[in-house]
Design an enzyme around this catalytic site. Structure first.
Site, short mmCIF file in Angstrom:
data_model
loop_
_atom_site.label_atom_id
_atom_site.label_comp_id
_atom_site.label_asym_id
_atom_site.label_seq_id
_atom_site.Cartn_x
_atom_site.Cartn_y
_atom_site.Cartn_z
N SER A 109 21.10 45.09 29.08
CA SER A 109 22.01 44.37 29.97
C SER A 109 21.21 43.79 31.13
O SER A 109 20.48 44.50 31.82
CB SER A 109 23.08 45.33 30.49
N GLY B 106 22.66 41.88 33.71
CA GLY B 106 23.56 41.47 34.78
C GLY B 106 24.04 40.04 34.60
O GLY B 106 24.44 39.64 33.50
N ALA B 107 23.96 39.25 35.66
CA ALA B 107 24.43 37.87 35.60
C ALA B 107 23.61 37.01 34.65
O ALA B 107 24.06 35.93 34.24
CB ALA B 107 24.39 37.27 37.01
N GLY C 254 22.89 37.78 31.58
CA GLY C 254 23.34 37.94 30.21
C GLY C 254 22.84 39.23 29.61
O GLY C 254 22.70 40.24 30.29
N GLY D 25 29.27 47.04 31.97
CA GLY D 25 28.35 47.51 30.95
C GLY D 25 29.05 48.30 29.86
O GLY D 25 28.70 48.20 28.68
N ASP D 26 30.05 49.09 30.25
CA ASP D 26 30.82 49.86 29.27
C ASP D 26 31.58 48.93 28.33
O ASP D 26 31.62 49.14 27.11
CB ASP D 26 31.81 50.78 29.97
#
Length: 332
Positions: free
Chosen positions: A227, A229-230, A232, A258-259
């Site tokens: 992951s 974040g912003a 992608g 994230g979940d």
């Protein structure tokens, strides 16, 4: 019956306050307040259920909060292991600009009896399903009186016993313990900071992330879902890297994104046979689904998503630009 069982060994109550502005050291009256049973595995199961999957969330909760848990929206999913006292509370403060300040309570230790009960509950849920997934999510407690984390060998053995594929989404000392012996893990889902810590160097580009992910894969992990974040996310295997990104309609709460992305990835994998029959690539389908569910989640005020994403479409790159720079922390 196939399905996905999640384990939250350190359950929580999520308290979310929405305010105008957060000013350190001052009194602030919240505009709204919500309280819900949470923990990463519970969040994952809630998203899976919203996507139509068969799922159960094994979660350790303090007995003081069990009545509350059984009255919530996620109650049908919960397989509660009761321990004495109250459940820890994790607090999110969301200001008018959409910025989330989060304070998580410490993870309380777990008795040997409670851990045995947790493994027994996992075993029962996996036994009721054919070719299931087991998702280990969130922080892990210490075994009371030992100063050591609960034994993950029992989780792995239970997964193997029932032919379950194992996904792990954890951090800190628990992630360190997993990375010390990651063989047999089918899916690992670190964020960029966790992956950077795992390989001991900064990750500045997509290529850096792919290289770091493959170092973890070389230790025995099948797929790394990183992951960013912003920026992608990247789904990385030994010989492939798929980048996916989706824009949220607006940002209400970043906690739980994230979940939801993990749930989206697993939902995509459950569609693999149909995707293959239709000439689609299952890894691409899963990565796109992960990005869409993650974007969907940040538009929710709570950490629990209420339904599947609508009108959100991910852009996917099967040959991403590996020199593309990641957004520096704090500039997303």
């Amino acid at each position: 019956m196939s399905g996905i069982v999640t384990l939250t060994a350190a359950g929580a109550i999520d308290a979310t306050y929405r305010i105008g502005a957060l000013r350190r050291g001052t009194f602030t009256r919240a505009d709204s307040y919500t309280r819900e049973v949470s923990g990463k595995g519970v969040n994952v199961s809630a998203a899976l259920a919203a996507g139509g999957a068969d799922t159960a969330a094994v979660v350790v909760l303090g007995v003081d909060d069990v009545r509350f848990a059984r009255c919530g929206l996620t109650a049908p999913l919960l397989r509660i292991v009761e321990v004495p006292g109250a459940t820890r509370v994790n607090t999110s403060i969301i200001d008018a600009d959409g910025a989330t300040t989060k304070v998580n309570a410490p993870t309380p230790p777990l008795s040997a009896e409670a851990w045995d009960a947790t493994i027994h509950t996992i075993r029962a849920e996996l036994a009721a399903r054919t070719a299931p997934w087991l998702v280990l999510s969130g922080s892990l407690p210490e075994l009371a009186g030992t100063g050591r984390l609960v034994d993950l060998c029992a989780v792995r053995a239970t997964a193997r016993e029932h032919g379950a594929r194992l996904a792990v989404d954890t951090s800190g000392a628990a992630l360190d313990a997993v990375l010390a012996d990651p063989a047999g893990i089918d899916l690992l889902t670190p964020n960029a900071d966790e992956l950077s810590a795992a390989v001991g160097r900064p990750l500045l580009t997509l290529g850096d992330v792919v290289t770091a992910a493959r170092e973890i894969i070389a230790r025995g992990v099948v797929t790394v879902l990183a992951s960013l974040g912003a920026d992608g996310l990247l789904a990385v295997t030994a010989d492939r890297a798929v980048f996916a990104r989706a824009d949220a309609p607006y940002v209400a709460n970043t906690a739980g994104a994230g979940d939801a992305a993990l749930a989206g990835f697993l939902l995509g994998l459950t569609r693999a046979p149909a995707a293959t029959a239709a000439g689609e690539d299952p890894l691409i389908v899963a990565a796109a689904s992960a990005a869409e569910w993650g974007a969907h989640a940040v538009a929710h005020a709570s950490t629990i998503v209420a339904g599947p994403p609508h009108g959100i479409r991910a852009s996917v790159e099967t040959a991403p630009d590996l020199v593309r720079a990641l957004t520096p922390e704090g500039e997303a």
